[in-house]
Structure formats: C-alpha cells, structure tokens
Design a protein around this motif. Structure first.
Motif, short mmCIF file in Angstrom:
data_model
loop_
_atom_site.label_atom_id
_atom_site.label_comp_id
_atom_site.label_asym_id
_atom_site.label_seq_id
_atom_site.Cartn_x
_atom_site.Cartn_y
_atom_site.Cartn_z
N PHE A 104 -2.71 64.51 18.90
CA PHE A 104 -2.62 63.89 17.58
C PHE A 104 -1.47 64.46 16.76
O PHE A 104 -0.63 63.73 16.26
N TRP A 105 -1.43 65.79 16.64
CA TRP A 105 -0.40 66.42 15.82
C TRP A 105 0.96 66.37 16.50
O TRP A 105 1.99 66.36 15.83
N GLY A 106 0.98 66.31 17.81
CA GLY A 106 2.24 66.17 18.53
C GLY A 106 2.92 64.85 18.21
O GLY A 106 4.12 64.79 17.92
N VAL A 107 2.15 63.76 18.25
CA VAL A 107 2.69 62.44 17.90
C VAL A 107 3.10 62.43 16.44
O VAL A 107 4.18 61.95 16.07
N PHE A 134 -6.55 54.20 20.38
CA PHE A 134 -5.79 53.34 19.47
C PHE A 134 -5.80 53.85 18.03
O PHE A 134 -4.75 54.05 17.43
N TRP A 135 -6.98 54.05 17.44
CA TRP A 135 -7.07 54.44 16.03
C TRP A 135 -6.51 55.83 15.78
O TRP A 135 -5.91 56.09 14.74
N LYS A 136 -6.69 56.71 16.73
CA LYS A 136 -6.15 58.06 16.62
C LYS A 136 -4.62 58.01 16.65
O LYS A 136 -3.95 58.66 15.84
N ALA A 137 -4.06 57.21 17.55
CA ALA A 137 -2.61 57.07 17.65
C ALA A 137 -2.04 56.39 16.41
O ALA A 137 -0.99 56.81 15.89
#
Length: 167
Positions: A104-107, A134-137
């Motif tokens: 998550f934090w990497g993206v 999907f929602w996390k991204a």
C-alpha cells in the motif's frame, strides 16, 4: 501546429478543461497539468482540484483492465503492440520488488514522487501486476496523487509568485 493546438484547447474547451485533460494523460499527468494551470493563471485551489480529479479518473480503468489489455497486446499480430506491451511489462517489473515489499505505502510513495513515469498511471499498473486489491490500490494511488498535487502546487505557484514579486 502548436499554435493551432493551443488555440483549440484554450478557446474551445477553456483553461479548466485543459488542466483536467492534461492531468489525465500518461507521463504528463498532474506533474505537467499543475504548472500549466499556474501558467494559465488559474487559482491554485481550482488547478489542484482539477488536476487531482483528472489524474485519478483513469486509475480505476487501469486497475480493472490493464492486465487484459497487456495480454491482448502481447499476443497481437501488430509488432508495435507487442513492443509496447513488453515495454510496459518491463517498466512494471522494474519497480515491482520495491513496491511489492511495501504494498500500500509503496504504491502511495511511488505515485507521490513528482517525477516523470512515477505517477498514477505507472503506480496503478504496478498495483495491478502485484495483484493488489482494487479498493486498496485505488486508495493508495489517490493518496499518492494528493501528495504529488500538493508538492507540484507548492512548487508551481511558488515559482509564479516569485516571478510576480521580482517583475
């Protein structure tokens, strides 16, 4: 030709839609749209909102469809599509380990870095390739876009203000 394009966009769609459309384009994204809005004289807050909306609009479509599109392109008979698909896969794989490690934090950080080829398009591409939910991204890309927009607004409107002071 450049004058025609400039006149078409500015006179036909207006400054606001120029910023919105520019921020939707890959590579340029809001990193180019916010300085454009500053140069066109838009208020900082309006430019920021338009650039963020334009930059995040393609992300859900990329997350949902990019793997299918890349698969189709890589099996297509047209060599341009094969080369483009391979280039996209290499780009995603190049950043995969670093981003996958922090998920998550990497993206989010990758999207937030205000450099070419590190925006929402590439971030959502990598998120799709590492099979992030999907929602996390989407949330990760959105937070990254907000941060990148803030950095670019401070930089762009700070430069415009500096030129106004010294002129």
């Amino acid at each position: 030709m450049i004058e025609f394009i400039q006149n078409f966009f500015l006179e036909t769609v207006g400054k606001e839609l120029c910023v919105l459309f520019c921020s939707m384009l890959p590579i340029i994204e809001l990193r180019g749209a916010i300085p454009l809005g500053a140069a066109l004289g838009l208020e900082w807050w309006l430019c920021y909102i338009l650039a963020v909306i334009g930059n995040i609009l393609p992300v859900p479509f990329i997350l949902l469809f990019i793997k299918k599109i890349i698969k189709w392109m890589s099996s297509c008979r047209i060599s341009f599509f094969n080369k483009l698909a391979n280039w996209i896969i290499r780009k995603a794989e190049k950043n995969r380990d670093r981003i996958e490690k922090y998920s998550f934090w990497g993206v989010c950080i990758f999207v937030a870095i205000p450099l070419p080829m590190t925006g929402a398009w590439t971030g959502s591409l990598v998120a799709a390739f590492i099979d992030m939910k999907f929602w996390k991204a989407l949330l990760s890309c959105f937070i990254g876009v907000l941060i990148a927009g803030t950095v670019m607004s401070l930089a762009s409107y700070g430069v415009v203000a500096a030129f106004q002071i010294f002129s």
